[in-house]
Design a protein around this motif. Structure first.
Motif, PDB file in Angstrom:
ATOM      1  N   ILE A 256      22.784 -36.359  31.276  1.00 30.95           N
ATOM      2  CA  ILE A 256      22.214 -37.319  32.219  1.00 30.95           C
ATOM      3  C   ILE A 256      20.803 -37.635  31.746  1.00 30.95           C
ATOM      4  O   ILE A 256      19.945 -36.742  31.721  1.00 30.95           O
ATOM      5  CB  ILE A 256      22.216 -36.767  33.651  1.00 30.95           C
ATOM      6  CG1 ILE A 256      23.662 -36.508  34.108  1.00 30.95           C
ATOM      7  CG2 ILE A 256      21.520 -37.729  34.609  1.00 30.95           C
ATOM      8  CD1 ILE A 256      23.771 -35.873  35.464  1.00 30.95           C
ATOM      9  N   PRO A 257      20.550 -38.870  31.355  1.00 28.25           N
ATOM     10  CA  PRO A 257      19.259 -39.202  30.740  1.00 28.25           C
ATOM     11  C   PRO A 257      18.128 -39.301  31.755  1.00 28.25           C
ATOM     12  O   PRO A 257      18.355 -39.249  32.976  1.00 28.25           O
ATOM     13  CB  PRO A 257      19.534 -40.555  30.090  1.00 28.25           C
ATOM     14  CG  PRO A 257      20.554 -41.181  30.988  1.00 28.25           C
ATOM     15  CD  PRO A 257      21.437 -40.046  31.454  1.00 28.25           C
TER      16      PRO A 257
ATOM     17  N   LYS B 231      15.885 -40.388  39.226  1.00 30.96           N
ATOM     18  CA  LYS B 231      15.064 -39.419  39.949  1.00 30.96           C
ATOM     19  C   LYS B 231      15.878 -38.511  40.860  1.00 30.96           C
ATOM     20  O   LYS B 231      15.452 -37.395  41.166  1.00 30.96           O
ATOM     21  CB  LYS B 231      14.019 -40.158  40.798  1.00 30.96           C
ATOM     22  CG  LYS B 231      13.023 -40.981  39.994  1.00 30.96           C
ATOM     23  CD  LYS B 231      12.032 -41.666  40.916  1.00 30.96           C
ATOM     24  CE  LYS B 231      11.014 -42.493  40.136  1.00 30.96           C
ATOM     25  NZ  LYS B 231      10.041 -43.163  41.047  1.00 30.96           N
ATOM     26  N   ILE B 232      17.053 -39.004  41.302  1.00 34.42           N
ATOM     27  CA  ILE B 232      17.810 -38.292  42.329  1.00 34.42           C
ATOM     28  C   ILE B 232      19.248 -38.074  41.877  1.00 34.42           C
ATOM     29  O   ILE B 232      19.936 -39.020  41.483  1.00 34.42           O
ATOM     30  CB  ILE B 232      17.794 -39.069  43.661  1.00 34.42           C
ATOM     31  CG1 ILE B 232      16.356 -39.254  44.148  1.00 34.42           C
ATOM     32  CG2 ILE B 232      18.625 -38.346  44.711  1.00 34.42           C
ATOM     33  CD1 ILE B 232      16.220 -40.184  45.322  1.00 34.42           C
TER      34      ILE B 232
ATOM     35  N   ASN C 295      12.084 -28.940  34.323  1.00 30.22           N
ATOM     36  CA  ASN C 295      10.794 -28.901  34.988  1.00 30.22           C
ATOM     37  C   ASN C 295      10.457 -30.306  35.462  1.00 30.22           C
ATOM     38  O   ASN C 295      10.609 -31.283  34.729  1.00 30.22           O
ATOM     39  CB  ASN C 295       9.715 -28.396  34.032  1.00 30.22           C
ATOM     40  CG  ASN C 295       8.510 -27.860  34.763  1.00 30.22           C
ATOM     41  OD1 ASN C 295       8.627 -27.327  35.860  1.00 30.22           O
ATOM     42  ND2 ASN C 295       7.341 -27.983  34.165  1.00 30.22           N
ATOM     43  N   GLY C 296      10.018 -30.424  36.703  1.00 33.19           N
ATOM     44  CA  GLY C 296       9.820 -31.720  37.348  1.00 33.19           C
ATOM     45  C   GLY C 296      10.644 -31.833  38.607  1.00 33.19           C
ATOM     46  O   GLY C 296      10.273 -32.528  39.557  1.00 33.19           O
ATOM     47  N   VAL C 297      11.777 -31.108  38.650  1.00 27.20           N
ATOM     48  CA  VAL C 297      12.579 -31.038  39.868  1.00 27.20           C
ATOM     49  C   VAL C 297      11.797 -30.252  40.913  1.00 27.20           C
ATOM     50  O   VAL C 297      11.286 -29.167  40.637  1.00 27.20           O
ATOM     51  CB  VAL C 297      13.942 -30.359  39.612  1.00 27.20           C
ATOM     52  CG1 VAL C 297      14.662 -30.052  40.915  1.00 27.20           C
ATOM     53  CG2 VAL C 297      14.813 -31.239  38.721  1.00 27.20           C
TER      54      VAL C 297
ATOM     55  N   LEU D 265      13.915 -36.110  36.422  1.00 24.73           N
ATOM     56  CA  LEU D 265      14.670 -35.826  37.638  1.00 24.73           C
ATOM     57  C   LEU D 265      13.785 -35.060  38.616  1.00 24.73           C
ATOM     58  O   LEU D 265      13.065 -34.136  38.221  1.00 24.73           O
ATOM     59  CB  LEU D 265      15.915 -35.008  37.299  1.00 24.73           C
ATOM     60  CG  LEU D 265      16.928 -34.803  38.432  1.00 24.73           C
ATOM     61  CD1 LEU D 265      17.586 -36.127  38.800  1.00 24.73           C
ATOM     62  CD2 LEU D 265      17.989 -33.779  38.023  1.00 24.73           C
ATOM     63  N   GLU D 266      13.834 -35.447  39.889  1.00 26.35           N
ATOM     64  CA  GLU D 266      12.971 -34.837  40.894  1.00 26.35           C
ATOM     65  C   GLU D 266      13.744 -34.104  41.990  1.00 26.35           C
ATOM     66  O   GLU D 266      13.252 -33.130  42.545  1.00 26.35           O
ATOM     67  CB  GLU D 266      12.086 -35.915  41.552  1.00 26.35           C
ATOM     68  CG  GLU D 266      11.166 -36.632  40.577  1.00 26.35           C
ATOM     69  CD  GLU D 266      10.431 -37.799  41.232  1.00 26.35           C
ATOM     70  OE1 GLU D 266      10.631 -38.024  42.451  1.00 26.35           O
ATOM     71  OE2 GLU D 266       9.671 -38.479  40.532  1.00 26.35           O
TER      72      GLU D 266
END
Length: 300
Positions: A67-68, A77-78, A119-121, A98-99
């Motif tokens: 998943i890019p 993002k979701i 990292n970022g989620v 991705l968050e």
């Protein structure tokens, strides 16, 4: 276990198998590339899936899905429920950007064995890995909100590992704890016996909800457990014993219904006061069998 070698991360599972963990890369797909896979993204950044195309792709590519970070310049993002129950998924590679991993994102993906959390989620929803074949979950530094209702309830999950730089959570032997270790949040679904660190003061609501693997819940000597939250213990048909020290004061609603209905669990308590809390606790007229409540001051 996670080890680092030459700036790469490797995972060692309980069988001694070593595999390189996916790096948190920023990946971009063109619209043509994504259409071949059967994925897209809407204007809100939510991943969309064409199930027929995706399933055909997975069967031809050994179940691996990347998943890019973005598709044709539109960021993902979701991750919602579009992959829930996909039996063809074996490995998912999530990219930087991705968050939010929403509830039931991978629920009942029964053949899913590997999935990184980049990292970022910041958020991981309820039932995320319930019913998967994942063995170890690595929580990155960025995660600040984990909903704990059966999130890691898969019998193959033997460990939860939290990045040392995460400011919200930490791990101890398959337990997910608040950073200060005062709250036990959840447990890896494949762990049969746990020892709760003495720093823990409360077991969070839904911590063992529907966990049918856990057998023994112990407390370290001089433990400080004071409270068990709402529905923390429910549908625990394999639970043989639980330890509750003398400082325990509060048993919230919805706990131990299975035990009230006849599952033979021994309650090892540190004082007569704690015993009375359990004796007087009832749900709809049901009570814990007093014969299963054993006072043992040596546990304190």
């Amino acid at each position: 276990n996670i080890i680092y070698l030459k700036d790469k991360r490797y995972q060692i599972d309980e069988d001694g198998k070593v595999s390189e963990l996916v790096n948190d890369e920023y990946r971009t797909f063109t619209i043509e590339e994504s259409e071949k896979i059967g994925i897209n993204v809407d204007e809100m950044g939510v991943l969309k899936v064409n199930t027929d195309i995706l399933n055909n792709y997975l069967q031809k590519n050994n179940g691996k899905l990347i998943i890019p970070s973005e598709i044709d310049g539109r960021k993902i993002k979701i991750l919602s429920q579009v992959l829930k129950g996909n039996i063809y998924l074996k490995e998912v590679v999530l990219s930087q950007g991705l968050e939010d991993i929403q509830w039931v994102a991978f629920q009942n993906c029964t053949n899913l064995e590997m999935c990184n959390i980049p990292n970022g989620v910041t958020h991981i929803g309820n039932w995320t890995f319930n019913g998967t074949n994942i063995k170890i979950v690595f929580i990155p530094e960025s995660v600040t909100n984990i909903e704990n209702k059966t999130t890691f309830l898969a019998q193959n999950i033997r460990n939860i590992i939290v990045d040392k730089n995460n400011n919200s959570y930490c791990d101890v032997n398959g337990l997910l704890l608040s950073k200060d270790k005062t709250t036990l949040i959840t447990v890896a679904g494949g762990v049969q016996e746990i020892t709760i660190p003495r720093e823990v003061r409360q077991i969070k609501e839904y911590c063992f909800y529907d966990n049918r693997t856990i057998e023994n819940v112990n407390i370290e000597k001089q433990g400080n457990l004071q409270m068990i939250g709402k529905c923390a213990f429910i549908n625990n048909s394999t639970l043989h014993s639980i330890t509750m020290p003398a400082c325990f004061t509060t048993l919230d609603a919805g706990n131990f219904v299975t035990q009230m209905l006849g599952v033979d669990t021994k309650f090892m308590v540190g004082s007569e006061l704690v015993k009375n809390i359990l004796i007087n606790y009832s749900i709809g007229g049901l009570k814990i069998d007093e014969e299963n409540i054993i006072v043992d001051t040596s546990i304190n």
